[in-house]
Design a protein around this motif. Structure first.
Motif, PDB file in Angstrom:
ATOM      1  N   SER A  16       0.822  -1.215   0.000  1.00 61.87           N
ATOM      2  CA  SER A  16       0.000   0.000   0.000  1.00 61.87           C
ATOM      3  C   SER A  16       0.850   1.257   0.000  1.00 61.87           C
ATOM      4  CB  SER A  16      -0.948   0.011   1.202  1.00 61.87           C
ATOM      5  OG  SER A  16      -0.178  -0.010   2.396  1.00 61.87           O
ATOM      6  N   GLY A  17       2.055   1.172  -0.603  1.00 57.34           N
ATOM      7  CA  GLY A  17       2.987   2.314  -0.607  1.00 57.34           C
ATOM      8  C   GLY A  17       2.854   3.182  -1.848  1.00 57.34           C
ATOM      9  N   THR A  18       3.746   4.170  -1.951  1.00 58.59           N
ATOM     10  CA  THR A  18       3.754   5.060  -3.117  1.00 58.59           C
ATOM     11  C   THR A  18       4.038   4.269  -4.398  1.00 58.59           C
ATOM     12  OG1 THR A  18       4.820   6.968  -4.177  1.00 58.59           O
ATOM     13  CG2 THR A  18       6.197   5.651  -2.714  1.00 58.59           C
ATOM     14  N   THR A  19       3.468   4.762  -5.512  1.00 61.06           N
ATOM     15  CA  THR A  19       3.679   4.092  -6.808  1.00 61.06           C
ATOM     16  C   THR A  19       4.842   4.709  -7.577  1.00 61.06           C
ATOM     17  OG1 THR A  19       1.992   5.540  -7.716  1.00 61.06           O
ATOM     18  CG2 THR A  19       1.289   3.322  -7.057  1.00 61.06           C
ATOM     19  N   SER A  20       5.513   5.708  -6.993  1.00 63.93           N
ATOM     20  CA  SER A  20       6.671   6.313  -7.656  1.00 63.93           C
ATOM     21  C   SER A  20       7.722   5.243  -7.906  1.00 63.93           C
ATOM     22  CB  SER A  20       7.251   7.423  -6.772  1.00 63.93           C
ATOM     23  OG  SER A  20       8.470   7.906  -7.307  1.00 63.93           O
ATOM     24  N   GLY A  21       8.170   5.132  -9.174  1.00 61.65           N
ATOM     25  CA  GLY A  21       9.204   4.150  -9.505  1.00 61.65           C
ATOM     26  C   GLY A  21       8.668   2.771  -9.845  1.00 61.65           C
ATOM     27  N   LEU A  22       7.364   2.557  -9.706  1.00 60.53           N
ATOM     28  CA  LEU A  22       6.786   1.240 -10.041  1.00 60.53           C
ATOM     29  C   LEU A  22       6.357   1.207 -11.517  1.00 60.53           C
ATOM     30  CD1 LEU A  22       4.505   0.453  -6.933  1.00 60.53           C
ATOM     31  CD2 LEU A  22       6.887  -0.215  -7.323  1.00 60.53           C
ATOM     32  N   CYS A  23       6.425   0.002 -12.115  1.00 54.25           N
ATOM     33  CA  CYS A  23       5.931  -0.229 -13.480  1.00 54.25           C
ATOM     34  C   CYS A  23       6.401   0.833 -14.473  1.00 54.25           C
ATOM     35  CB  CYS A  23       4.407  -0.304 -13.494  1.00 54.25           C
ATOM     36  SG  CYS A  23       3.743  -1.606 -12.477  1.00 54.25           S
ATOM     37  N   ASP A  24       7.706   0.953 -14.616  1.00 55.62           N
ATOM     38  CA  ASP A  24       8.300   1.922 -15.537  1.00 55.62           C
ATOM     39  C   ASP A  24       7.608   1.923 -16.887  1.00 55.62           C
ATOM     40  OD1 ASP A  24      10.159   2.707 -13.742  1.00 55.62           O
ATOM     41  OD2 ASP A  24      11.772   1.426 -14.519  1.00 55.62           O
ATOM     42  N   ASN A  25       7.468   3.103 -17.442  1.00 60.52           N
ATOM     43  CA  ASN A  25       6.915   3.304 -18.793  1.00 60.52           C
ATOM     44  C   ASN A  25       5.398   3.280 -18.862  1.00 60.52           C
ATOM     45  OD1 ASN A  25       9.495   3.460 -19.894  1.00 60.52           O
ATOM     46  ND2 ASN A  25       9.586   1.234 -20.183  1.00 60.52           N
ATOM     47  N   TYR A  26       4.734   2.913 -17.785  1.00 61.09           N
ATOM     48  CA  TYR A  26       3.274   2.927 -17.822  1.00 61.09           C
ATOM     49  C   TYR A  26       2.737   4.216 -17.205  1.00 61.09           C
ATOM     50  CZ  TYR A  26       3.176  -1.811 -19.516  1.00 61.09           C
ATOM     51  OH  TYR A  26       3.340  -2.916 -20.299  1.00 61.09           O
ATOM     52  N   LEU A  27       1.715   4.740 -17.847  1.00 63.54           N
ATOM     53  CA  LEU A  27       1.048   5.960 -17.415  1.00 63.54           C
ATOM     54  C   LEU A  27       0.465   5.765 -16.024  1.00 63.54           C
ATOM     55  CD1 LEU A  27       0.486   8.517 -19.246  1.00 63.54           C
ATOM     56  CD2 LEU A  27      -1.795   7.605 -19.581  1.00 63.54           C
ATOM     57  N   GLN A  28       0.754   6.691 -15.107  1.00 67.10           N
ATOM     58  CA  GLN A  28       0.110   6.667 -13.795  1.00 67.10           C
ATOM     59  C   GLN A  28      -0.896   7.806 -13.721  1.00 67.10           C
ATOM     60  OE1 GLN A  28       2.331   5.915 -10.287  1.00 67.10           O
ATOM     61  NE2 GLN A  28       3.887   4.663 -11.311  1.00 67.10           N
ATOM     62  N   ALA A  29      -1.932   7.612 -12.900  1.00 63.38           N
ATOM     63  CA  ALA A  29      -3.020   8.588 -12.887  1.00 63.38           C
ATOM     64  C   ALA A  29      -3.476   8.929 -11.480  1.00 63.38           C
ATOM     65  CB  ALA A  29      -4.210   8.063 -13.693  1.00 63.38           C
ATOM     66  N   ASN A  30      -3.756  10.229 -11.276  1.00 55.80           N
ATOM     67  CA  ASN A  30      -4.477  10.707 -10.110  1.00 55.80           C
ATOM     68  C   ASN A  30      -5.948  10.331 -10.263  1.00 55.80           C
ATOM     69  OD1 ASN A  30      -2.516  12.876  -8.788  1.00 55.80           O
ATOM     70  ND2 ASN A  30      -2.359  13.072 -10.997  1.00 55.80           N
ATOM     71  N   MET A  31      -6.619  10.076  -9.158  1.00 58.18           N
ATOM     72  CA  MET A  31      -8.046   9.739  -9.220  1.00 58.18           C
ATOM     73  C   MET A  31      -8.868  10.715  -8.377  1.00 58.18           C
ATOM     74  SD  MET A  31      -9.905   6.248  -7.961  1.00 58.18           S
ATOM     75  CE  MET A  31     -10.965   6.788  -6.621  1.00 58.18           C
ATOM     76  N   ILE A  32      -9.972  11.174  -8.944  1.00 58.68           N
ATOM     77  CA  ILE A  32     -10.928  12.011  -8.214  1.00 58.68           C
ATOM     78  C   ILE A  32     -12.314  11.441  -8.470  1.00 58.68           C
ATOM     79  CG2 ILE A  32     -12.044  14.287  -8.087  1.00 58.68           C
ATOM     80  CD1 ILE A  32      -9.267  14.466  -7.085  1.00 58.68           C
ATOM     81  N   THR A  33     -13.041  11.128  -7.414  1.00 58.39           N
ATOM     82  CA  THR A  33     -14.387  10.576  -7.543  1.00 58.39           C
ATOM     83  C   THR A  33     -15.382  11.506  -6.852  1.00 58.39           C
ATOM     84  OG1 THR A  33     -13.541   8.315  -7.644  1.00 58.39           O
ATOM     85  CG2 THR A  33     -15.832   8.577  -6.972  1.00 58.39           C
ATOM     86  N   LEU A  34     -16.447  11.847  -7.567  1.00 56.91           N
ATOM     87  CA  LEU A  34     -17.439  12.812  -7.058  1.00 56.91           C
ATOM     88  C   LEU A  34     -18.854  12.341  -7.371  1.00 56.91           C
ATOM     89  CD1 LEU A  34     -15.753  16.085  -8.371  1.00 56.91           C
ATOM     90  CD2 LEU A  34     -16.204  15.608  -5.959  1.00 56.91           C
ATOM     91  N   THR A 105     -15.920   9.091 -11.830  1.00 53.83           N
ATOM     92  CA  THR A 105     -14.491   9.088 -11.519  1.00 53.83           C
ATOM     93  C   THR A 105     -13.677   9.716 -12.648  1.00 53.83           C
ATOM     94  OG1 THR A 105     -14.707   7.174 -10.084  1.00 53.83           O
ATOM     95  CG2 THR A 105     -12.518   7.584 -10.976  1.00 53.83           C
ATOM     96  N   PHE A 106     -12.747  10.563 -12.268  1.00 51.77           N
ATOM     97  CA  PHE A 106     -11.879  11.254 -13.215  1.00 51.77           C
ATOM     98  C   PHE A 106     -10.444  10.790 -13.005  1.00 51.77           C
ATOM     99  CE2 PHE A 106     -15.520  13.780 -12.185  1.00 51.77           C
ATOM    100  CZ  PHE A 106     -15.954  14.274 -13.409  1.00 51.77           C
ATOM    101  N   LEU A 107      -9.772  10.430 -14.088  1.00 52.29           N
ATOM    102  CA  LEU A 107      -8.354  10.072 -14.005  1.00 52.29           C
ATOM    103  C   LEU A 107      -7.540  11.180 -14.661  1.00 52.29           C
ATOM    104  CD1 LEU A 107      -8.545   6.271 -14.839  1.00 52.29           C
ATOM    105  CD2 LEU A 107      -8.513   7.374 -12.589  1.00 52.29           C
ATOM    106  N   ILE A 108      -6.539  11.633 -13.942  1.00 51.87           N
ATOM    107  CA  ILE A 108      -5.764  12.807 -14.324  1.00 51.87           C
ATOM    108  C   ILE A 108      -4.288  12.444 -14.357  1.00 51.87           C
ATOM    109  CG2 ILE A 108      -5.029  15.051 -13.380  1.00 51.87           C
ATOM    110  CD1 ILE A 108      -7.979  15.322 -12.381  1.00 51.87           C
ATOM    111  N   GLY A 109      -3.575  12.938 -15.356  1.00 47.36           N
ATOM    112  CA  GLY A 109      -2.162  12.619 -15.547  1.00 47.36           C
ATOM    113  C   GLY A 109      -1.322  12.912 -14.315  1.00 47.36           C
ATOM    114  N   CYS A 110      -0.169  12.251 -14.206  1.00 51.70           N
ATOM    115  CA  CYS A 110       0.665  12.329 -13.005  1.00 51.70           C
ATOM    116  C   CYS A 110       2.135  12.429 -13.403  1.00 51.70           C
ATOM    117  CB  CYS A 110       0.438  11.070 -12.181  1.00 51.70           C
ATOM    118  SG  CYS A 110       1.636  10.847 -10.859  1.00 51.70           S
ATOM    119  N   SER A 111       2.867  13.241 -12.664  1.00 50.87           N
ATOM    120  CA  SER A 111       4.276  13.454 -12.999  1.00 50.87           C
ATOM    121  C   SER A 111       5.140  12.210 -12.783  1.00 50.87           C
ATOM    122  CB  SER A 111       4.844  14.634 -12.197  1.00 50.87           C
ATOM    123  OG  SER A 111       4.687  14.409 -10.812  1.00 50.87           O
ATOM    124  N   PHE A 112       4.633  11.217 -12.061  1.00 50.95           N
ATOM    125  CA  PHE A 112       5.408   9.981 -11.909  1.00 50.95           C
ATOM    126  C   PHE A 112       5.693   9.361 -13.277  1.00 50.95           C
ATOM    127  CE2 PHE A 112       3.940   8.784  -7.342  1.00 50.95           C
ATOM    128  CZ  PHE A 112       4.507   9.953  -6.884  1.00 50.95           C
TER     129      PHE A 112
END
Lengths: 253, 253
Positions: A16-34, A105-112
């Protein structure tokens, strides 16, 4: 590890840790659910604020699967935050209990997403080396308001040497759906940051301010900050630094 | 004539014809106005169907001025259509009476924007020569459904000679926010059009089918077609061919 396997580890709560550095080359996304009543205003907020909220995907009410990942957004992120009326109500490892068919749910790009490219170019990322969540700061840079969604941009910070900065600009400007080029370089006070060693989200990084310059990127935590003002009845997000790892390879221009 | 002056002529009801060929080089836009309860689904419909619904601007409820034109969307188009529960209720020259603060307005790119570039390249546009509204057809090409918004694409048709077609593809593919390259070339039956001389919107054009080939572009009237299925309580649109002329110059890639 492949994204699907990594997401299963989160789903089974083996990690349940940070995803920084995981699964290189794959797009990571912020999530917002409203709840759906806020969905139009928030979608337009993303369209009007593409630097901090580059849209990757929208999951309509009644659905849990994004188009960008064979995933269930209720369980496949490492950690979530529940906000009620703009106040943090708790951090949880899944949102099955909170889920309802009214949620969008909205998925938003991430600098990771661009960190691998930076490391590949020989740029040192101290938060990865120090095994911490990237430091994130509230700023005084205003977002374009839509309806109740009004507030300032959040940025992520990476401390780089002068010679690394040029390379970092060149590389990240190609990652348009992952916040692109830096939004600010240098003096944190200019964008309203009082203490570079006291981030609002994530963790503080040790570095020598005589050797390294803080470089700031627009951050997908911005909506969580804006939410503190907007106070929607319910908002669920990823915990800062704990992203959805998608099945989509990075897209660069 | 400058866009503002032309729009004033519409506002004062001194003119109410098609905007094809007017205010060369300025972006023209389809207009769709819906009660806010439908706004999220429709905005997502546009995002998911960018060929037929390239978004230029969104005007939130409570507002009448777009960002792309110093205009009032209630009066500054030549002609409007009112749809109630998916049925055409009437054509009017302004929508002041129908307006309420609950309405959200979407501006969508229009193929009129690239017509000047086609004419400039020596391509003959018969509907302009024959002084008619460009012919538009319902097709069997499905849109991506969002909520109640579900249906097939509408296309505009221009009959070109074989030697003109290559040029037309090259030119229009650069106009991304105005539908881009053709969606179909040749046999109308392949996309479900029974009679090329009986358009569903606009007017029929005279041409020799032995000399000219029909070329089809995705059309911003698509939402009006989709609306016939969706049956929102109220929907207001421009009358086909009677666009909002913006203050924005054409953007080409």
């Amino acid at each position: 590890m492949e994204p699907k396997e990594q997401r299963f580890r989160f789903r089974r709560k083996e990690e349940s840790g940070t995803t920084s550095g995981l699964c290189d080359n794959y797009l990571q996304a912020n999530m917002i659910t409203l709840p759906k009543e806020y969905a139009f205003d928030f979608l337009l907020f993303c369209i009007r604020n593409p630097r901090s909220c580059p849209l990757i995907d929208v999951i309509e009410n009644g659905h849990v699967r994004p188009q960008v990942a064979d995933a269930d957004v209720r369980t496949d992120l490492p950690k979530y935050r529940i906000y009620k009326k703009g106040k943090l109500d708790g951090e949880v490892l899944d949102i099955v209990k909170e889920w309802s068919d009214d949620l969008v749910t909205f998925l938003i790009g991430c600098s990771f997403t661009f960190e691998k490219a930076l490391v590949h170019a020989g740029i040192r990322l101290l938060h990865q080396e120090q095994n911490r969540v990237v430091p994130m700061f509230k700023t005084t840079i205003p977002c374009k308001k839509v309806g109740i969604f009004d507030g300032n941009m959040v940025v992520s910070m990476r401390a780089l040497t002068e010679s690394e900065i040029d390379k970092a600009i060149k590389i990240t400007s190609r990652f348009e759906t992952s916040h692109g080029a830096p939004i600010h370089i240098g003096d944190p006070a200019e964008i309203g940051i009082a203490d570079i060693f006291k981030p609002d989200y994530g963790e503080s990084i040790n570095f020598d301010i005589k050797e390294r310059i803080p470089v700031f990127w627009a951050c997908g935590v911005t909506p969580q900050n804006v939410c503190l003002n907007a106070k929607p009845e319910l908002m669920i997000s990823h915990a800062p630094g704990h992203m959805l790892i998608t099945d989509k390879l990075e897209e660069i221009n």
